[in-house]
Every structure is written in structure tokens, then in C-alpha cells.
Design an enzyme around this catalytic site. Structure first.
Site, PDB file in Angstrom:
ATOM      1  N   ASP A  80       0.897  -1.145   0.000  1.00 28.19           N
ATOM      2  CA  ASP A  80       0.000   0.000   0.000  1.00 28.19           C
ATOM      3  C   ASP A  80       0.936   1.195   0.000  1.00 28.19           C
ATOM      4  OD1 ASP A  80      -3.099   0.767   0.991  1.00 28.19           O
ATOM      5  OD2 ASP A  80      -1.545   2.282   1.143  1.00 28.19           O
ATOM      6  N   HIS A  81       1.073   1.824  -1.155  1.00 22.63           N
ATOM      7  CA  HIS A  81       2.183   2.779  -1.250  1.00 22.63           C
ATOM      8  C   HIS A  81       1.994   4.008  -0.369  1.00 22.63           C
ATOM      9  CE1 HIS A  81      -0.254   4.980  -4.228  1.00 22.63           C
ATOM     10  NE2 HIS A  81       0.573   5.991  -4.057  1.00 22.63           N
TER      11      HIS A  81
ATOM     12  N   HIS B  59      -5.649   2.804   0.553  1.00 21.90           N
ATOM     13  CA  HIS B  59      -4.840   3.851   1.171  1.00 21.90           C
ATOM     14  C   HIS B  59      -5.465   4.559   2.382  1.00 21.90           C
ATOM     15  CE1 HIS B  59      -2.739   2.970  -2.394  1.00 21.90           C
ATOM     16  NE2 HIS B  59      -3.434   3.741  -3.209  1.00 21.90           N
TER      17      HIS B  59
HETATM   18  C1  BG6 Z   1      -3.141   4.660  -6.707  1.00 19.80           C
HETATM   19  C2  BG6 Z   1      -4.517   4.732  -7.292  1.00 19.80           C
HETATM   20  O1  BG6 Z   1      -3.014   3.533  -5.880  1.00 19.80           O
HETATM   21  O2  BG6 Z   1      -2.880   5.838  -5.957  1.00 19.80           O
HETATM   22  C3  BG6 Z   1      -4.647   5.962  -8.177  1.00 19.80           C
HETATM   23  O3  BG6 Z   1      -4.769   3.562  -8.071  1.00 19.80           O
HETATM   24  C4  BG6 Z   1      -4.273   7.216  -7.389  1.00 19.80           C
HETATM   25  O4  BG6 Z   1      -5.970   6.081  -8.701  1.00 19.80           O
HETATM   26  C5  BG6 Z   1      -2.912   7.023  -6.741  1.00 19.80           C
HETATM   27  O5  BG6 Z   1      -4.230   8.311  -8.289  1.00 19.80           O
HETATM   28  C6  BG6 Z   1      -2.590   8.196  -5.803  1.00 19.80           C
HETATM   29  O6  BG6 Z   1      -1.283   8.026  -5.323  1.00 19.80           O
HETATM   30  P1  BG6 Z   1      -0.339   9.268  -5.083  1.00 19.80           P
HETATM   31  O7  BG6 Z   1       0.885   8.709  -4.448  1.00 19.80           O
HETATM   32  O8  BG6 Z   1      -0.096   9.886  -6.423  1.00 19.80           O
HETATM   33  O9  BG6 Z   1      -1.129  10.178  -4.188  1.00 19.80           O
END
Ligand code: BG6
Length: 353
Positions: free
Chosen positions: A46-47, A109
């Protein structure tokens, strides 16, 4: 196939979402994985948890004595996690049509960030104790009632390439959820995110209760700009801010909203920040599960989402570049979107000026 190819022993796998699309599919997926890999070998990414400021929530909460005593229902009025995005679908219609904002952003997230905000102090800063505390938060979460959810879709979504002209997929979601434990009972958690909104931000804000009585003269401005807030900006160049009322210089007693701010930029260490995936892939190579999610946690999140997935409220349209479906989302997320730190807070009904 990995098994047949003899690639399982002593290996680790990193998985990207979706980890199922509901409880039944998540249980099936985890069952299949566990036929081949042990849970210790699986790293579900989960980044958001790999973002430096997300980990700073743990540092801020548990390395300091200042805020932890007031981190509970006695002092906190509500918590908001707002992730508006200006991005549209790009070339991901195939993925997004099946997914929508709730599965794409909230189940993954936003709930994970919520767990960092809400969890009890872990017994050690190690994978098992941290997972235990996060899973306790998920177990205490009440099932999401569709009445506390607003789904939106931006005008024009249905005519994008690869999108069903009658698509019911939501590109915006606002919801209220609750963690029914001793620390948080009665404190609403408002989660909001969407595509093609007016600005891109990733903000967590904690609103403190207002003083029980005010001795300031009528019209002095106390309370006029909402309660005091502690705000975390999850951008790579992270920021934190604490807003409070202070006296405006000059005669009489007029109050203004002021703030204390921390910006990673000012430390000169911004160059050391690891991009979320860099950090997480490095951790997986080292076998460190601290920032990864578990099968149990994922399954519980699908469980609390079941009613919403079965009976979703209808999608409501909004203009691209706005703040989502007009006023309606305030019913479940009544407070303004909290946005950049320099501008205190903004009326969500006004589009970008
Ligand atoms: C991803 C989603 O996991 O996270 C995307 O699939 C989203 O839809 C993105 O735009 C948002 O990540 P970050 O790091 O750009 O806020």
C-alpha cells in the site's frame, strides 16, 4: 506456475492491489496464495504507507509526550482524511471501471492511514506488534452504513474511452466511519477522495474540541474559523501545521487564526526522502513487513464494506474541477476540505478562484 517452476522456496512476492474486490474474493485469493506461499513471504503493497510523512505520523505520535495524552475522544472532535485529485482516468479505464474510488483509494490507502492515526501504541516498532494494533483498529471499525456515504461521478466520465455509457462507477466518494473502541467511540472519521477535483492534496486533519466557554467579547472572532487543527500533509515534501487562535496586534481583543508550521523543505533533508515504492521494495528485499498489510487486515476491511458494496447509494454528478457533488457530500463530511497550509481553509462549495 511459480510453484511448478520451483521459484517459491526462499523467495518473497510483492503484490499490488486489488487484494480482491469484496470479502469472498479476498478470502479466495488469500487461500490460493497460502497454498503456495506462507504469509511471511507475501508483501502486499500500500504505497501510502511508504510515504515518508505517513511514517512520520508514527514518529510524531509515539516519540513525543506532547500530543498522545490528548489523542482521544475527550479532546478530539473529528478526524478528516482528504485526498482530492486533479487527475482523471488517464489510460486506466479498464481498471477503474471495475474498481471505482472506494476500492481504489478508500479500502486501500485511506483506511491504512486511518489505522496509523487511530492505533494504540505498539509494544515495539516491529512488524507483528504494528500489524496487531492496526488490525485491532480494523476490528473495532463499525460496518459502513450506506446512509453515511456519498458517491459521485464527474460529468463526462461516461464518454471517456473504455467507459460504459451507463457506468455506475464512482469517481468520488465521501464517507463517515467510526471506530468503536475506548479511545475513539463517538468521534467521526470523515474520508473523502475523488478524481478531476479542483486541487490535488493528501491531507489528514485532526480537529480539537472547542473550549467549553468563551470569555471573549462578541464579534472578537473566536471560533469564527473553526476549531484548532493539527494537520499532516502527506506530500513527499511533507508539512505539518497546528492552527490556533491568537490576538491580532493593536487595540482591543480581536482574534485571528494563526498557525505553527513545520515543512520538511526547511530542514535541508528533503533530498534524503525515499519515494514510497523505493522504500517499500527495499523493505521487502530486507524481509521487513512493518509497512505492509496482512491477509487478516484486508479481509476485515472488506467485511466492514460489505453492506456498502451490496447496496451502494446512487452516483451524483459533479463538474470536473469542482469539489465534488454540490453540497450533498457535506451531509456525510460536513467540514470544509482542508487544503494548503498557507490558505487556512476553504468553502468546499466554491470552485477554484
Ligand atoms: C493509486 C490509485 O493507488 O494511488 C490511483 O490507483 C491514485 O488512482 C494514486 O491516483 C494516488 O497516489 P499518489 O501517491 O499519487 O497520491
Amino acid at each position: 506456475m511459480l510453484n511448478e517452476a520451483g521459484l517459491v522456496e526462499r523467495s518473497r512476492i510483492i503484490m499490488e492491489k486489488p487484494f480482491g474486490t469484496d470479502l469472498a474474493s479476498a478470502v479466495t485469493l488469500n487461500g490460493k496464495l497460502h497454498q503456495v506461499f506462507s504469509e511471511e513471504q507475501i508483501f502486499r503493497i500500500d504505497h501510502f504507507l511508504g510515504k515518508e510523512p505517513a511514517q512520520n505520523i508514527l514518529a510524531f505520535r509515539f516519540a513525543n509526550g506532547l500530543f498522545e495524552p490528548i489523542w482521544n475522544r475527550n479532546f478530539i472532535d473529528h478526524v478528516q482524511i482528504d485526498v482530492p485529485e486533479t487527475l482523471g482516468l488517464g489510460t486506466r479505464a479498464g481498471f477503474y471501471e471495475q474498481t471505482g474510488a472506494f476500492r481504489d483509494m478508500v479500502v486501500t490507502h485511506l483506511f491504512q492511514i486511518l489505522a496509523f492515526m487511530a492505533m494504540e501504541p505498539p509494544t515495539a516498532l516491529e512488524p507483528r506488534p504494528i500489524s496487531e494494533e492496526k488490525n485491532k483498529v480494523f476490528r473495532s471499525m463499525l460496518a459502513i452504513d450506506p446512509i453515511n456515504v456519498v458517491r459521485g461521478q464527474y460529468a463526462g466520465y461516461r464518454s471517456e474511452t473504455g467507459v460504459d455509457p451507463e457506468s455506475d462507477t464512482e469517481t468520488f466518494i465521501a464517507l463517515k466511519c467510526a471506530i468503536d473502541n475506548w479511545r475513539w467511540a463517538g468521534v467521526p472519521f470523515y474520508l473523502r477522495t475523488g478524481k478531476r477535483l479542483a486541487e490535488g492534496q493528501r491531507i489528514i486533519s485532526i480537529a480539537f474540541r472547542e473550549p467549553p466557554k468563551s470569555m471573549f467579547p462578541v464579534g472578537s472572532g473566536v471560533g469564527a474559523q473553526g476549531p484548532d487543527h493539527l494537520t499532516f500533509d502527506l506530500a513527499d515534501a511533507s508539512k505539518m501545521s497546528l492552527s490556533f487562535y491568537g490576538k491580532r496586534p493593536g487595540p482591543g481583543m480581536r482574534l485571528d487564526k494563526l498557525s505553527l508550521q513545520f515543512a520538511m523543505h526547511d530542514t535541508g533533508l528533503i533530498g534524503d526522502v525515499l519515494e514510497a515504492y523505493e522504500r517499500l521494495i527495499l523493505d521487502a528485499m530486507r524481509g521487513d513487513h512493518t509497512l505492509f498489510t496482512t491477509a487478516e487486515g484486508i479481509e476485515r476491511l472488506w467485511e466492514v464494506s460489505a453492506e456498502l458494496l451490496e447496496s451502494p447509494p446512487p452516483v451524483r454528478f459533479y463538474e470536473p474541477g469542482s469539489w465534488g457533488p454540490k453540497a450533498i457530500h457535506q451531509l456525510v463530511a460536513p467540514h470544509a476540505w482542508r487544503l494548503p497550509f498557507e490558505r487556512a481553509w476553504r468553502d468546499p462549495n466554491k470552485t477554484k478562484s
